[in-house]
Enzyme design. Structure first.
Site, mmCIF file in Angstrom:
data_model
loop_
_atom_site.group_PDB
_atom_site.id
_atom_site.type_symbol
_atom_site.label_atom_id
_atom_site.label_comp_id
_atom_site.label_asym_id
_atom_site.label_seq_id
_atom_site.Cartn_x
_atom_site.Cartn_y
_atom_site.Cartn_z
ATOM 1 N N LYS A 1 0.860 -1.186 0.000
ATOM 2 C CA LYS A 1 0.000 0.000 0.000
ATOM 3 C C LYS A 1 0.895 1.234 0.000
ATOM 4 O O LYS A 1 1.542 1.539 0.999
ATOM 5 C CB LYS A 1 -0.900 0.051 1.233
ATOM 6 C CG LYS A 1 -1.884 1.212 1.121
ATOM 7 C CD LYS A 1 -2.313 1.787 2.453
ATOM 8 C CE LYS A 1 -1.495 2.951 2.915
ATOM 9 N NZ LYS A 1 -1.612 4.185 2.139
ATOM 10 N N GLU B 1 10.514 1.941 10.444
ATOM 11 C CA GLU B 1 11.519 2.959 10.155
ATOM 12 C C GLU B 1 10.787 4.283 10.279
ATOM 13 O O GLU B 1 9.890 4.569 9.485
ATOM 14 C CB GLU B 1 12.093 2.731 8.759
ATOM 15 C CG GLU B 1 13.525 3.187 8.626
ATOM 16 C CD GLU B 1 13.610 4.655 8.332
ATOM 17 O OE1 GLU B 1 13.964 5.415 9.262
ATOM 18 O OE2 GLU B 1 13.301 5.055 7.214
ATOM 19 N N CYS C 1 13.464 11.423 6.487
ATOM 20 C CA CYS C 1 13.683 11.068 7.897
ATOM 21 C C CYS C 1 15.134 11.324 8.273
ATOM 22 O O CYS C 1 15.459 11.469 9.440
ATOM 23 C CB CYS C 1 13.249 9.656 8.247
ATOM 24 S SG CYS C 1 13.110 8.565 6.891
ATOM 25 N N GLU D 1 10.379 16.285 15.689
ATOM 26 C CA GLU D 1 10.518 16.211 14.236
ATOM 27 C C GLU D 1 9.491 17.123 13.572
ATOM 28 O O GLU D 1 8.317 17.094 13.918
ATOM 29 C CB GLU D 1 10.307 14.768 13.753
ATOM 30 C CG GLU D 1 10.548 14.630 12.264
ATOM 31 C CD GLU D 1 10.410 13.198 11.748
ATOM 32 O OE1 GLU D 1 9.414 12.550 12.073
ATOM 33 O OE2 GLU D 1 11.319 12.757 11.014
#
Ligand code: UN1
Length: 499
Positions: free
Chosen positions: A175, A250, A284, A384
């Site tokens: 997906k 991750e 990231c 973040e």
């Protein structure tokens, strides 16, 4: 009428069971409708899993070198269509064409690595403790791999997950992010052209909370690999923990570039501009903290502001553009919220607003932004943001820089610019990250090395390189006793021994 795309299940392009679609629009030009993609449901996931389960016995018994041959063909086809797919990726994701070409190349590298890995997939042979007995380990496929991928590397990340899964003999349900479904549709077209058997790769478009959740819950999927936010990863981790699924996560980062006073400052400047504002900060591995040693702080900040202020924003397919838009309105709103936090916690030194003007008003553009006087431990220093926002923090000595680097919950990548070997090796030893660069920015991982982070960036697995093949396979230990008698390990070989 916009193009209407389909799912790929059991070797056929099919419509979603409920007939529902969602729009995919260009983040640089919202008026540009790329297409309508299936807003699939649990029923579509059920069908995809059934197709993947049906294909598993034959695929898992296909010799691994033959599985690898298909991936080498995939690498060739991706190379032929590199520019065309990179353009499609820029149109739906926003980053500049040079970067999407790099994204494609990472997928190509991953394909060729996986192709060759089909001839390796090493097990181990070790001596048995008993006479006339053989002992070894081999790697076995697991079953249907459920892959949930993000928007920021629309081609590379799906390949990182899919190609090792396939070479190891698993079948796949993928997906892709709802922001970048077109790139993965093109990838699946290539797999089909390369001769992937029916049902081995299944593509189900849709939303995370619908299709992604159905995959995570599905009893027919024993393994999930997810790249995305730490918050979503926690939900997936809890669900997979309850059902004992194998899971690779991750997730987030708050990556720092450290610049020591002895560094080559020109090099460090190029590094931070690329690390912080490349991909509009939506990696990231993006540099979101810049740690500057006292002696060079003021000069470096000044030079950085001058250079960052000259970056050109625009549509990634136009010449001369350095920085593309953010991915969608929610991302823009999140960045705007952090600007307010930054103004409370530090000094706004550059940017801070939505970018407007010719060619920008129809997209989610945001000015490259720099905050100085940020204190370690503050929100700007630890959370973040996933946008073009850099927090500058001052430090006195290497010990302090290491401490600040490590004072966050994430641990993906870090970087240090220095000419001192001792500082370099201290960085390798003491920075709590999965990846540390010396004299290079926090981004730029290569496909043939393990990729991932420590602490809340991941859950202990790595993607890429040789390690990912362990995630996608199970160890099977095989003993063969040809002594012709019952030999009891730990007992008969010690019978009569004085110890
Ligand atoms: C990511 O940051 O989401 O190291 C992946 C890099 C790329 C991969 C990044 N090769 O920046």
């Amino acid at each position: 009428m916009a193009d209407q795309f389909k799912n790929f299940i059991g070797g056929a392009w099919v419509e979603p069971s409920n007939g529902q679609y969602f729009e995919n629009r260009n983040p640089a030009k919202q008026s540009d409708l790329i297409g309508l993609f299936p807003r699939s449901t649990r029923e579509d996931v059920d069908r995809a899993v059934a197709a993947a389960q049906a294909a598993f016995p034959e695929w898992s018994r296909t010799p691994a070198p033959a599985r690898g041959d298909i991936l080498r063909r995939v690498g060739d086809l991706l190379t032929e269509r590199k520019d065309e797919i990179a353009r499609a990726a820029t149109r739906e994701m926003g980053k500049v064409l040079t970067e999407t070409r790099g994204d494609l190349q990472e997928g190509i590298d991953t394909a060729y690595y996986a192709g060759v890995e089909g001839r390796r997939l090493f097990g181990k042979t070790v001596p048995s403790e008993l006479r006339n007995k053989w002992a070894m380990s081999v790697r076995r496929p697991i079953g249907v791999a459920g892959l949930i991928t993000p928007f920021n590397f629309p081609l590379a990340i799906p390949t990182w997950k899919m190609f090792p899964a396939l070479v190891c003999g698993n079948t796949v349900v993928i997906k892709p992010a709802e922001d970048t479904p077109h790139t993965v549709s093109l990838l699946v077209e290539i797999l089909e052209e390369a001769g992937i058997p029916k049902g081995v790769v299944n593509l189900v478009h849709g939303l995370g909370e619908e299709v992604g959740a159905a995959m995570v819950d599905h009893p027919g999927i024993p393994l999930i690999s997810f790249t995305g936010s730490t918050e979503t990863g926690s939900l997936i981790g809890a669900a997979c923990g309850r059902s004992h699924k194998r899971l690779s996560l991750e997730m987030g980062g708050k990556n720092a570039q450290i610049v020591m006073s002895d560094a080559d400052l020109d090099l460090a400047l190029d590094g931070v501009l690329w690390g912080a504002f490349g991909t509009t900060g939506q990696r990231c591995t993006a540099t979101s903290r810049l740690l500057l040693q006292d002696e060079i702080h003021d000069e470096f900040v000044q030079r950085l502001i001058d250079r960052a202020g000259k970056l050109t924003l625009g549509y990634g397919l136009d010449d001369g553009v350095d920085v593309g838009p953010l991915i969608h309105a929610a991302s823009l709103a999140k960045v705007e919220e952090y600007i307010e936090v930054g103004k409370r916690e530090g000094t706004l030194a550059l940017g801070g607003s939505r970018a407007t003007g010719e060619g920008l008003d129809d997209g989610f553009f945001f000015q490259p932004t720099i905050f100085t006087d940020i204190k370690p431990g503050s929100r700007m220093a630890t959370e973040e943001i996933f946008g073009p926002v850099l927090s500058v923090i001052r430090f006195k000595d290497l010990d302090e820089a290491i401490r600040i680097n490590n004072e966050v919950k994430y641990g993906l990548s870090s970087s240090i610019y220095t000419r001192d070997n001792v500082a370099s090796f201290r960085a390798f030893q003491d920075l709590d990250n999965g990846i540390t660069y010396v004299n290079a920015p926090t981004i730029g991982a290569e496909a043939h090395l393990p990729f991932g982070g420590v602490k809340q960036t991941g859950n202990g697995h790595r993607e890429g390189g040789w390690e990912v093949y362990e995630f996608y396979s199970e160890t099977k230990v095989c003993y063969l006793d040809y002594s012709g008698k019952l030999q009891r390990a730990q007992i008969d070989n010690y019978a009569g021994a004085p110890y």
